[in-house]
Design a protein around this motif. Structure first.
Motif, PDB file in Angstrom:
ATOM      1  N   GLY A   1       0.451  -1.880   0.035  1.00 53.67           N
ATOM      2  CA  GLY A   1      -0.161   0.205  -0.203  1.00 53.67           C
ATOM      3  C   GLY A   1       1.228   0.803   0.175  1.00 53.67           C
ATOM      4  O   GLY A   1       2.345   1.589  -0.105  1.00 53.67           O
ATOM      5  N   GLN A   2       0.390   3.160   0.194  1.00 51.49           N
ATOM      6  CA  GLN A   2       1.752   3.123   0.537  1.00 51.49           C
ATOM      7  C   GLN A   2       0.970   4.198   1.971  1.00 51.49           C
ATOM      8  O   GLN A   2       0.003   3.866   2.219  1.00 51.49           O
ATOM      9  N   ALA A   3       2.026   4.844   2.836  1.00 53.16           N
ATOM     10  CA  ALA A   3       2.022   5.430   3.439  1.00 53.16           C
ATOM     11  C   ALA A   3       3.360   5.968   3.440  1.00 53.16           C
ATOM     12  O   ALA A   3       3.978   5.703   3.878  1.00 53.16           O
ATOM     13  N   THR A   4       3.444   7.668   3.197  1.00 52.38           N
ATOM     14  CA  THR A   4       4.777   8.230   2.631  1.00 52.38           C
ATOM     15  C   THR A   4       4.279   9.706   3.929  1.00 52.38           C
ATOM     16  O   THR A   4       3.971  10.121   4.178  1.00 52.38           O
ATOM     17  N   LEU A   5       5.805   9.853   4.859  1.00 42.88           N
ATOM     18  CA  LEU A   5       5.633  10.591   5.747  1.00 42.88           C
ATOM     19  C   LEU A   5       6.789  11.888   5.399  1.00 42.88           C
ATOM     20  O   LEU A   5       7.953  11.624   5.742  1.00 42.88           O
ATOM     21  N   PHE A   6       6.268  13.129   5.401  1.00 42.00           N
ATOM     22  CA  PHE A   6       7.231  14.175   5.298  1.00 42.00           C
ATOM     23  C   PHE A   6       7.317  14.871   6.665  1.00 42.00           C
ATOM     24  O   PHE A   6       5.624  15.232   6.950  1.00 42.00           O
ATOM     25  N   VAL A   7       7.760  15.236   6.754  1.00 40.37           N
ATOM     26  CA  VAL A   7       7.900  16.261   7.697  1.00 40.37           C
ATOM     27  C   VAL A   7       9.119  17.491   8.420  1.00 40.37           C
ATOM     28  O   VAL A   7      10.482  17.299   7.549  1.00 40.37           O
ATOM     29  N   THR A   8       8.536  18.820   7.793  1.00 39.54           N
ATOM     30  CA  THR A   8       9.255  19.653   7.138  1.00 39.54           C
ATOM     31  C   THR A   8      10.173  20.242   8.427  1.00 39.54           C
ATOM     32  O   THR A   8       9.911  19.795   9.889  1.00 39.54           O
ATOM     33  N   PRO A   9      10.988  20.593   7.843  1.00 35.56           N
ATOM     34  CA  PRO A   9      11.830  22.008   9.342  1.00 35.56           C
ATOM     35  C   PRO A   9      11.449  22.416   9.959  1.00 35.56           C
ATOM     36  O   PRO A   9      11.446  22.750  10.960  1.00 35.56           O
ATOM     37  N   ALA A  10      10.289  22.982   9.455  1.00 39.28           N
ATOM     38  CA  ALA A  10       9.506  23.485  10.495  1.00 39.28           C
ATOM     39  C   ALA A  10       8.742  23.403  11.857  1.00 39.28           C
ATOM     40  O   ALA A  10       8.037  23.089  12.545  1.00 39.28           O
ATOM     41  N   GLY A  11       8.837  21.578  11.324  1.00 37.84           N
ATOM     42  CA  GLY A  11       8.162  20.932  12.473  1.00 37.84           C
ATOM     43  C   GLY A  11       6.646  20.032  11.777  1.00 37.84           C
ATOM     44  O   GLY A  11       5.829  19.643  12.993  1.00 37.84           O
ATOM     45  N   GLN A  12       5.833  20.763  11.091  1.00 39.55           N
ATOM     46  CA  GLN A  12       5.109  20.849  10.737  1.00 39.55           C
ATOM     47  C   GLN A  12       5.041  19.093   9.133  1.00 39.55           C
ATOM     48  O   GLN A  12       5.823  18.368   9.295  1.00 39.55           O
ATOM     49  N   SER A  13       3.904  18.248   9.274  1.00 42.07           N
ATOM     50  CA  SER A  13       3.426  16.897   8.935  1.00 42.07           C
ATOM     51  C   SER A  13       2.873  16.671   8.119  1.00 42.07           C
ATOM     52  O   SER A  13       1.742  17.417   8.417  1.00 42.07           O
ATOM     53  N   LEU A  14       3.088  15.460   6.869  1.00 41.21           N
ATOM     54  CA  LEU A  14       2.683  15.544   6.116  1.00 41.21           C
ATOM     55  C   LEU A  14       2.320  13.904   5.470  1.00 41.21           C
ATOM     56  O   LEU A  14       3.470  13.478   5.034  1.00 41.21           O
ATOM     57  N   LEU A  15       1.323  13.081   5.532  1.00 44.38           N
ATOM     58  CA  LEU A  15       1.492  11.944   5.533  1.00 44.38           C
ATOM     59  C   LEU A  15       0.814  11.778   4.646  1.00 44.38           C
ATOM     60  O   LEU A  15      -0.324  11.803   4.037  1.00 44.38           O
ATOM     61  N   ILE A  16       0.903  11.520   3.369  1.00 42.70           N
ATOM     62  CA  ILE A  16       0.159  10.862   2.000  1.00 42.70           C
ATOM     63  C   ILE A  16      -0.272   9.270   1.917  1.00 42.70           C
ATOM     64  O   ILE A  16       0.621   8.357   2.027  1.00 42.70           O
ATOM     65  N   ASP A  17      -1.471   9.179   2.329  1.00 44.74           N
ATOM     66  CA  ASP A  17      -2.052   7.976   2.500  1.00 44.74           C
ATOM     67  C   ASP A  17      -1.483   6.553   3.728  1.00 44.74           C
ATOM     68  O   ASP A  17      -0.076   6.849   4.201  1.00 44.74           O
ATOM     69  N   THR A  18      -2.591   6.456   4.603  1.00 43.77           N
ATOM     70  CA  THR A  18      -2.894   5.400   5.784  1.00 43.77           C
ATOM     71  C   THR A  18      -2.397   3.972   5.579  1.00 43.77           C
ATOM     72  O   THR A  18      -2.368   3.474   6.556  1.00 43.77           O
ATOM     73  N   GLY A  19      -2.028   3.398   3.867  1.00 40.29           N
ATOM     74  CA  GLY A  19      -1.741   1.645   4.189  1.00 40.29           C
ATOM     75  C   GLY A  19      -3.249   1.289   3.746  1.00 40.29           C
ATOM     76  O   GLY A  19      -4.511   2.105   4.032  1.00 40.29           O
ATOM     77  N   TRP A  20      -3.009  -0.370   4.841  1.00 45.51           N
ATOM     78  CA  TRP A  20      -4.140  -1.177   4.395  1.00 45.51           C
ATOM     79  C   TRP A  20      -4.775  -1.027   5.718  1.00 45.51           C
ATOM     80  O   TRP A  20      -4.783  -0.506   6.892  1.00 45.51           O
ATOM     81  N   PRO A  21      -5.949  -1.286   5.974  1.00 49.87           N
ATOM     82  CA  PRO A  21      -6.830  -1.710   6.598  1.00 49.87           C
ATOM     83  C   PRO A  21      -6.830  -2.911   7.523  1.00 49.87           C
ATOM     84  O   PRO A  21      -5.921  -4.066   7.581  1.00 49.87           O
TER      85      PRO A  21
END
Ligand SMILES: [Zn+2]
Length: 371
Positions: free
Chosen positions: A64-84
């Motif tokens: 599946g997909q789960a890609t986590l971005f954590v920015t230098p400002a400490g903010q976060s973006l997760l692209i997708d959450t994988g399987w149930p």
């Protein structure tokens, strides 16, 4: 008189000594304060320097997909959450990556589309970690598919709790994330109509990529994002299919070169056509495939033959692709064998240099600045 003078001068001497002592104590105290202040600055600087980097975790969610971005400002973006299911296996792995990066909340969870390997883990994730907002492409367009409809309804139920902001986006929109620029490339079947600045060149790969039939599933509805961090450009198109790639890339390339390509659709051959991959000409491609999901031989070959490619990374060895088509072992997080949940982590610097860390081997590969 003399005696009294002596006594007085002795007294004055005593007062002077006391004053001097008091001053010395005061200066010492001030010095200590200054030292502590200086010291805390000295300690703060080394701790701050890793925060100048953008961290990207490619969590192993078994195809599946789960890609986590954590920015230098400490903010976060997760692209997708994988399987149930699986007792929250994928949600647990995402939370582990979040904690590894030093965050206790995910600001934005972007759902590319409503297939179970992308939105399926959302309810379990929400039980485990605070989430700020969800970003998606709007309604589910594959209501006839039972599994997709079930996951869509579970997502709707999560949103109906009222705890989360929901942001619906279209091509050209920019996500409200600090520290990176995240521009929407595709959403709900629509793609960018005008080339991005610097793009718009004729795409020679179009001649050899025939127009595929229109895909009727949620895949071509995928929410695609171009993330820019300093000099770096990072492309994630979810499971966008080849018919939409052609709309985006032919006859002119509307995206331009990228540094990092998160391979569309787990490296399935319904996506990742040469008209996309050879035109964006990534320096590094990362495939979020499973052992038996994605990683098609022809799709991996297209990536490997891309003109600027320095390395192909994969979350799993693809059983279908065999040794002839897979990346070399050091670029694979999970070889054949028992599930080890190894991840890949990319650390990006604003000057365009970056490294990729394989949590299995504990080895990193460095990539210098310059596209
Ligand atoms: Zn998928």
């Amino acid at each position: 008189m003399t005696a009294s003078m002596t006594t007085e001068s002795q007294f004055r001497l005593g007062v002077f000594a006391l004053r001097a002592f008091t001053l010395a104590v005061l200066y010492a105290a001030l010095g200590l304060v200054a030292f502590v202040a200086f010291d805390s600055v000295a300690f703060a600087q080394p701790a701050a320097s890793p925060l100048k980097s953008l961290q990207i975790y490619f969590v192993d969610v078994e195809g599946g997909q789960a890609t986590l971005f954590v920015t230098p400002a400490g903010q976060s973006l997760l692209i997708d959450t994988g399987w149930p299911g699986n007792n929250g296996r994928d949600a647990d792995r995402i939370v582990a990556a979040a904690h590894n990066s030093g965050i206790n909340k995910i600001d934005f969870v972007l759902i590319t589309h409503y297939h179970d390997d992308h939105v399926g883990g959302a309810p379990q994730l929400a039980e485990r970690i605070p989430i700020g907002a969800f970003i998606d492409h709007g309604e589910n367009r594959e209501t006839t598919d039972e599994a997709t409809q079930k996951r869509w309804l579970a997502y709707q139920q999560l949103l109906s709790s009222g705890k989360y902001k929901r942001i619906i986006v279209k091509p050209g929109d920019t996500l409200p994330i600090k520290g990176i620029s995240a521009e929407i490339i595709s959403s709900d079947g629509a793609v960018l109509q005008k080339p991005l600045p610097g793009a718009g060149q004729p795409n020679p790969a179009c001649a050899s990529s025939p127009q595929p039939p229109a895909d009727k599933t949620e895949n071509p509805r995928s929410l695609g994002t171009l993330i820019t961090f300093g000099e770096l450009r990072i492309l994630d198109l979810g499971d966008l299919t080849a018919d939409k790639e052609r709309e985006l890339m032919c006859p002119v390339d509307k995206i331009g070169h990228v540094d990092i390509y998160i391979a569309s659709h787990h490296g399935f051959n319904q996506s990742g056509s040469a008209s996309l991959v050879h035109a964006i000409a990534p320096r590094v491609a990362i495939v979020d495939n499973g052992a038996t999901k994605g990683g098609s031989p022809s799709a991996l070959d297209i990536i490997k033959s891309s003109p600027n490619l320095a390395a192909l990374w994969q979350l799993h060895f693809s059983e279908e692709a065999g040794t002839a088509h897979n990346a070399a072992p050091e670029f694979i997080a999970n070889p054949s064998g028992p599930d080890a949940a190894n991840y890949l982590k990319l650390t990006a610097n604003p000057d365009g240099s970056f490294s990729v860390f394989n949590s299995r081997s504990k080895q990193s590969q460095q990539y210098s600045a310059g596209r």
